[in-house]
Design a protein around this motif. Structure first.
Motif, PDB file in Angstrom:
ATOM      1  N   THR A  64       2.239   1.108   1.925  1.00 43.69           N
ATOM      2  CA  THR A  64       2.799   2.284   2.431  1.00 43.69           C
ATOM      3  C   THR A  64       3.116   2.571   3.849  1.00 43.69           C
ATOM      4  N   ARG A 103       0.020  -2.784  -4.522  1.00 46.45           N
ATOM      5  CA  ARG A 103       0.442  -1.748  -5.060  1.00 46.45           C
ATOM      6  C   ARG A 103       0.375  -0.168  -4.135  1.00 46.45           C
ATOM      7  N   HIS A 104      -0.770  -0.338  -3.270  1.00 45.50           N
ATOM      8  CA  HIS A 104      -0.649   0.798  -1.908  1.00 45.50           C
ATOM      9  C   HIS A 104      -0.699   0.688  -0.434  1.00 45.50           C
ATOM     10  N   LEU A 163      -4.425  -3.244   4.601  1.00 45.66           N
ATOM     11  CA  LEU A 163      -3.282  -3.467   4.277  1.00 45.66           C
ATOM     12  C   LEU A 163      -2.207  -3.667   5.270  1.00 45.66           C
ATOM     13  N   ARG A 208      -4.402  -6.143  -6.357  1.00 39.48           N
ATOM     14  CA  ARG A 208      -4.376  -5.142  -6.782  1.00 39.48           C
ATOM     15  C   ARG A 208      -3.845  -3.904  -5.576  1.00 39.48           C
ATOM     16  N   GLN A 209      -4.445  -4.969  -4.116  1.00 38.05           N
ATOM     17  CA  GLN A 209      -4.281  -4.095  -3.054  1.00 38.05           C
ATOM     18  C   GLN A 209      -2.296  -4.273  -2.606  1.00 38.05           C
ATOM     19  N   SER A 264      -7.404   0.281   6.334  1.00 40.94           N
ATOM     20  CA  SER A 264      -6.292   0.392   5.633  1.00 40.94           C
ATOM     21  C   SER A 264      -5.686  -0.199   6.947  1.00 40.94           C
ATOM     22  N   ARG A 282      -9.793  -1.664   0.597  1.00 43.14           N
ATOM     23  CA  ARG A 282      -8.742  -0.241   0.509  1.00 43.14           C
ATOM     24  C   ARG A 282      -8.631  -0.329   1.769  1.00 43.14           C
TER      25      ARG A 282
END
Ligand SMILES: [Zn+2]
Lengths: 89, 188
Positions: free
Chosen positions: A64, A61-62, B124, A58-59, B121, B119
């Motif tokens: 960037t 996709r984010h 990610l 899911r993550q 940062s 989610r």
């Protein structure tokens, strides 16, 4: 039922994580789904694997990245484009 | 036909977004930069094929996408060099013992309330780093599937790999990414 085929209902963690990864309706057969369900009932580690890889999917996709080219790199690119354009004319 | 392309403005207008796109998919700064450069040059060579049906931007991105797929294909299963020499270069059997159970040192731990924090940062950023440590082929397959959301059969076709090989690669990528996140994000 032979002992062999009976034993086959119980899959290893390596096989279970493969089936979890192959999580697409068309890609896994009914028997595999059953085997996986049985395994997940008894194995908390593969349950974690399943839950956590879904978070990753899911993550993803984010993603960037904030990467930027330096002015020097951009300058070189502009040069290359100009040279090529002149060469083509 | 009037030329709707403005090559003199390409770098200024599109280089950074093309570069960001390429680096997310290759995990390598130099390779990403070279692919962007190649994109501009082959766009120039093929400028007559631009029909103006899509925007200049969309057209450049489609050229870059092809360059990236070529890159994955060229690299095949070639492995990236790992300095630490551990899990990054491992295949799926690295995680399991002879009878196929998780190795006691690599058992997935409980991530607790991680789903809500995922989610963040940091998550990610770590995912990006972990992705860049995969082999080119592993990274390529995972990226096309989960970032570009391409269909599995399409990925097999584009990268010229068999479906069974494809699922082995996906399995490997997920084992490696999950483990890498656990080590570098959860326990950071
Ligand atoms: Zn298990």
């Amino acid at each position: 039922m032979s002992q062999g085929s009976h034993r086959k209902l119980f899959i290893t963690c390596q096989e279970a994580t493969y089936l979890i990864s192959k999580d697409e309706v068309w890609a896994t057969g009914l028997l595999d789904k059953l085997k996986l369900a049985v395994h997940l009932m008894i194995c908390e580690f593969c349950r974690r694997f399943s839950k956590q890889t879904k978070i990753i999917e899911r993550q993803a996709r984010h993603l960037t990245p904030e990467a930027r080219l330096s002015e020097e790199e951009k300058g070189l690119m502009e040069e290359a484009i100009k040279t090529k354009e002149n060469g083509l004319q | 036909m009037p030329d709707m392309l403005t090559p003199s403005k390409w770098v200024q207008s599109y280089a950074d977004s093309l570069f960001g796109f390429a680096i997310a998919r290759t995990g390598d700064r130099d390779i990403a930069r070279d692919l962007v450069q190649e994109t501009f040059l082959s766009a120039l060579e093929n400028r007559r094929t631009f029909r103006g049906e899509s925007s200049e931007r969309t057209w450049l991105f489609s050229i870059l996408k092809n360059k990236i797929i070529d890159h994955y294909r060229r690299k095949g299963s070639e492995r990236t060099v790992s300095v630490s020499g551990d899990a990054e270069n491992a295949d799926e059997s690295y995680f399991f013992d002879e009878v196929g159970h998780w190795k006691s040192t690599l058992l997935p731990t409980d991530w607790g309330s991680a789903p809500e924090e995922a989610r963040s940062s940091e998550f990610l950023e770590t995912l990006q780093k972990c992705l860049s440590r995969l082999t080119a082929q592993c990274r390529g397959v995972f990226t096309l599937k989960y970032i570009d959301e391409m269909e599995s059969d399409e990925i097999c076709k584009e990268l010229a790999i068999s479906p069974s090989n494809y699922w082995v690669i996906i399995h490997r990528a997920k084992l490696l990414l999950r483990n890498c996140l656990e080590k570098n994000w959860l326990n950071a």
